[in-house]
Motif scaffolding. Structure first.
Motif, PDB file in Angstrom:
ATOM      1  N   ILE A  49       0.831  -1.200   0.000  1.00  0.00           N
ATOM      2  CA  ILE A  49       0.000   0.000   0.000  1.00  0.00           C
ATOM      3  C   ILE A  49       0.869   1.254   0.000  1.00  0.00           C
ATOM      4  N   SER A  50       1.955   1.234   0.743  1.00  0.00           N
ATOM      5  CA  SER A  50       2.789   2.430   0.893  1.00  0.00           C
ATOM      6  C   SER A  50       3.411   2.868  -0.421  1.00  0.00           C
ATOM      7  N   VAL A  51       3.709   1.928  -1.327  1.00  0.00           N
ATOM      8  CA  VAL A  51       4.349   2.292  -2.598  1.00  0.00           C
ATOM      9  C   VAL A  51       3.340   2.408  -3.737  1.00  0.00           C
ATOM     10  N   SER A  52       2.060   2.252  -3.420  1.00  0.00           N
ATOM     11  CA  SER A  52       1.021   2.349  -4.441  1.00  0.00           C
ATOM     12  C   SER A  52       0.528   3.794  -4.564  1.00  0.00           C
ATOM     13  N   PHE A  53      -0.053   4.095  -5.728  1.00  0.00           N
ATOM     14  CA  PHE A  53      -0.669   5.400  -5.968  1.00  0.00           C
ATOM     15  C   PHE A  53      -2.184   5.232  -6.016  1.00  0.00           C
ATOM     16  N   VAL A  54      -2.884   6.231  -5.521  1.00  0.00           N
ATOM     17  CA  VAL A  54      -4.343   6.246  -5.633  1.00  0.00           C
ATOM     18  C   VAL A  54      -4.723   6.854  -6.986  1.00  0.00           C
ATOM     19  N   ALA A  55      -5.648   6.217  -7.669  1.00  0.00           N
ATOM     20  CA  ALA A  55      -6.215   6.772  -8.893  1.00  0.00           C
ATOM     21  C   ALA A  55      -7.679   7.110  -8.626  1.00  0.00           C
ATOM     22  N   VAL A  56      -8.092   8.304  -9.017  1.00  0.00           N
ATOM     23  CA  VAL A  56      -9.469   8.753  -8.849  1.00  0.00           C
ATOM     24  C   VAL A  56     -10.029   9.090 -10.220  1.00  0.00           C
ATOM     25  N   ASN A  57     -11.100   8.402 -10.584  1.00  0.00           N
ATOM     26  CA  ASN A  57     -11.729   8.595 -11.895  1.00  0.00           C
ATOM     27  C   ASN A  57     -10.706   8.458 -13.021  1.00  0.00           C
ATOM     28  N   GLN A  58      -9.852   7.422 -12.873  1.00  0.00           N
ATOM     29  CA  GLN A  58      -8.886   7.003 -13.889  1.00  0.00           C
ATOM     30  C   GLN A  58      -7.748   7.992 -14.113  1.00  0.00           C
ATOM     31  N   ASN A  59      -7.448   8.787 -13.064  1.00  0.00           N
ATOM     32  CA  ASN A  59      -6.298   9.687 -13.098  1.00  0.00           C
ATOM     33  C   ASN A  59      -5.502   9.526 -11.811  1.00  0.00           C
ATOM     34  N   TYR A  60      -4.162   9.546 -11.925  1.00  0.00           N
ATOM     35  CA  TYR A  60      -3.339   9.510 -10.721  1.00  0.00           C
ATOM     36  C   TYR A  60      -3.642  10.739  -9.868  1.00  0.00           C
ATOM     37  N   ALA A  61      -3.842  10.515  -8.571  1.00  0.00           N
ATOM     38  CA  ALA A  61      -4.270  11.596  -7.679  1.00  0.00           C
ATOM     39  C   ALA A  61      -3.137  11.990  -6.743  1.00  0.00           C
ATOM     40  N   ILE A  76      -3.219   1.709  -7.218  1.00  0.00           N
ATOM     41  CA  ILE A  76      -2.364   1.242  -8.305  1.00  0.00           C
ATOM     42  C   ILE A  76      -0.991   0.876  -7.754  1.00  0.00           C
ATOM     43  N   PRO A  77      -0.676  -0.428  -7.662  1.00  0.00           N
ATOM     44  CA  PRO A  77       0.684  -0.797  -7.256  1.00  0.00           C
ATOM     45  C   PRO A  77       1.659  -0.469  -8.378  1.00  0.00           C
ATOM     46  N   PRO A  78       2.947  -0.428  -8.079  1.00  0.00           N
ATOM     47  CA  PRO A  78       3.928  -0.110  -9.120  1.00  0.00           C
ATOM     48  C   PRO A  78       3.727  -0.958 -10.361  1.00  0.00           C
ATOM     49  N   VAL A  79       3.727  -0.323 -11.514  1.00  0.00           N
ATOM     50  CA  VAL A  79       3.408  -1.027 -12.747  1.00  0.00           C
ATOM     51  C   VAL A  79       4.634  -1.689 -13.334  1.00  0.00           C
ATOM     52  N   ASP A 222       8.945 -23.439 -11.084  1.00  0.00           N
ATOM     53  CA  ASP A 222       8.835 -23.741  -9.652  1.00  0.00           C
ATOM     54  C   ASP A 222       8.201 -22.612  -8.848  1.00  0.00           C
ATOM     55  N   GLY A 223       7.488 -21.696  -9.514  1.00  0.00           N
ATOM     56  CA  GLY A 223       6.862 -20.609  -8.768  1.00  0.00           C
ATOM     57  C   GLY A 223       6.453 -19.461  -9.658  1.00  0.00           C
ATOM     58  N   SER A 224       6.184 -18.313  -9.058  1.00  0.00           N
ATOM     59  CA  SER A 224       5.758 -17.137  -9.823  1.00  0.00           C
ATOM     60  C   SER A 224       6.041 -15.890  -9.010  1.00  0.00           C
ATOM     61  N   GLU A 225       6.025 -14.718  -9.703  1.00  0.00           N
ATOM     62  CA  GLU A 225       6.272 -13.446  -9.024  1.00  0.00           C
ATOM     63  C   GLU A 225       5.757 -12.300  -9.872  1.00  0.00           C
ATOM     64  N   TRP A 226       5.064 -11.342  -9.224  1.00  0.00           N
ATOM     65  CA  TRP A 226       4.702 -10.101  -9.899  1.00  0.00           C
ATOM     66  C   TRP A 226       5.955  -9.265 -10.046  1.00  0.00           C
ATOM     67  N   LYS A 227       6.175  -8.705 -11.236  1.00  0.00           N
ATOM     68  CA  LYS A 227       7.372  -7.922 -11.502  1.00  0.00           C
ATOM     69  C   LYS A 227       7.061  -6.433 -11.418  1.00  0.00           C
ATOM     70  N   GLY A 228       8.128  -5.634 -11.417  1.00  0.00           N
ATOM     71  CA  GLY A 228       7.964  -4.189 -11.329  1.00  0.00           C
ATOM     72  C   GLY A 228       8.641  -3.655 -10.087  1.00  0.00           C
ATOM     73  N   HIS A 229       8.459  -2.365  -9.832  1.00  0.00           N
ATOM     74  CA  HIS A 229       9.075  -1.723  -8.672  1.00  0.00           C
ATOM     75  C   HIS A 229       8.224  -2.010  -7.438  1.00  0.00           C
ATOM     76  N   GLN A 230       8.073  -3.272  -7.102  1.00  0.00           N
ATOM     77  CA  GLN A 230       7.125  -3.627  -6.056  1.00  0.00           C
ATOM     78  C   GLN A 230       7.539  -3.127  -4.671  1.00  0.00           C
ATOM     79  N   LYS A 231       8.783  -2.706  -4.523  1.00  0.00           N
ATOM     80  CA  LYS A 231       9.223  -2.187  -3.235  1.00  0.00           C
ATOM     81  C   LYS A 231       9.494  -0.694  -3.276  1.00  0.00           C
ATOM     82  N   GLY A 232       9.217  -0.053  -4.454  1.00  0.00           N
ATOM     83  CA  GLY A 232       9.385   1.386  -4.566  1.00  0.00           C
ATOM     84  C   GLY A 232      10.846   1.792  -4.513  1.00  0.00           C
ATOM     85  N   PRO A 233      11.164   3.121  -4.528  1.00  0.00           N
ATOM     86  CA  PRO A 233      10.176   4.192  -4.736  1.00  0.00           C
ATOM     87  C   PRO A 233       9.709   4.249  -6.181  1.00  0.00           C
ATOM     88  N   TRP A 234       8.527   4.808  -6.375  1.00  0.00           N
ATOM     89  CA  TRP A 234       7.918   4.809  -7.699  1.00  0.00           C
ATOM     90  C   TRP A 234       6.982   5.998  -7.776  1.00  0.00           C
TER      91      TRP A 234
END
Length: 242
Positions: A49-61, A76-79, A222-234
């Motif tokens: 949550i800390s590294v995610s951005f809030v989007a309001v009405n489809q715009n970064y807020a 929106i988590p880091p893309v 043997d597994g899976s992982e979401w990629k991207g800047h998942q630990k920030g900063p972003w």
């Protein structure tokens, strides 16, 4: 006030839902206040949550943006551009920007930018690679916040037109399962001269990877992982480093 928070990628997996209902006291809450409340309610997802951005009405807020009942809200988590539903095909009104779960065609996307007066055309093609170091990828899975992703792709096109006047740009991105050697994204650009074409193409892919809400999950043997800047900063609102 009642809100429904849309979740994606690893954040949706962690909280085991794609839509999170939330009751808020009062008639509004800021974007930062929303993140704080969610962190208190779901401490197990605090890092994401800390590294995610809030989007309001489809715009970064921005953090001080007010959210009121009836707003479309997403976290929106880091893309990095999950599984797409069948027969997904969404495009901008002019057809230049598309998100689909169907195979992509380089010729089709490139044809959208061809111009009699342009002497340079480039097509960037992103494909699934099998090996990353010693890790073998079986396939990729892409998820997207489709309406906002399309809006962000159109924004990239407008920014390119402002920076390199006269440039034509078209972008198609695939979601769902994308196997090894299959195409996940095509960016086609045409300009009067090659230097601007190279620059605009580079800008488009770097901006896409930074701000368009599309997420990539690597599936291994043997597994899976979401990629991207998942630990920030972003920060998707900053210009890309090109």
């Amino acid at each position: 006030m009642q809100l429904d928070i849309r979740l994606f990628a690893g954040l949706a997996e962690r909280l085991q839902t794609s839509v999170l209902p939330l009751s808020v006291e009062g008639e509004s809450i800021t974007a930062d206040g929303l993140k704080q409340k969610l962190t208190e309610l779901y401490p197990e997802a605090a890092a994401q949550i800390s590294v995610s951005f809030v989007a309001v009405n489809q715009n970064y807020a921005p953090g001080d943006a007010l959210i009121t009942e009836g707003d479309e809200v997403a976290l929106i988590p880091p893309v990095s551009g999950g599984d797409g539903s069948s027969s997904v095909q969404e495009a901008s009104a002019d057809g230049l920007y598309c998100i689909t779960d169907q195979p992509l065609s380089v010729d089709e996307v490139t044809s959208k930018v061809l111009d009699d007066n342009h002497g340079a055309t480039l097509s960037f093609v992103g494909t699934t690679r099998e090996m990353t170091g010693e890790q073998r990828t079986v396939h990729l899975e892409y998820d997207a916040y489709i309406p906002m992703a399309l809006a962000q792709l159109e924004l990239i096109g407008r920014e390119i037109a402002e920076r390199w006047p006269g440039t034509r740009c078209a972008i198609s991105h695939r979601i769902g399962t994308v196997d090894v050697k299959e195409i996940s994204v095509i960016i086609a650009v045409s300009t009067g001269h090659r230097e601007a074409c190279y620059e605009a193409s580079r800008y488009a892919i770097e901006k896409l990877k930074q701000s368009v809400p599309i997420w990539k999950k690597e599936i291994w043997e043997d597994g899976s992982e979401w990629k991207g800047h998942q630990k920030g900063p972003w920060d998707p609102t900053l210009p890309p480093s090109v």
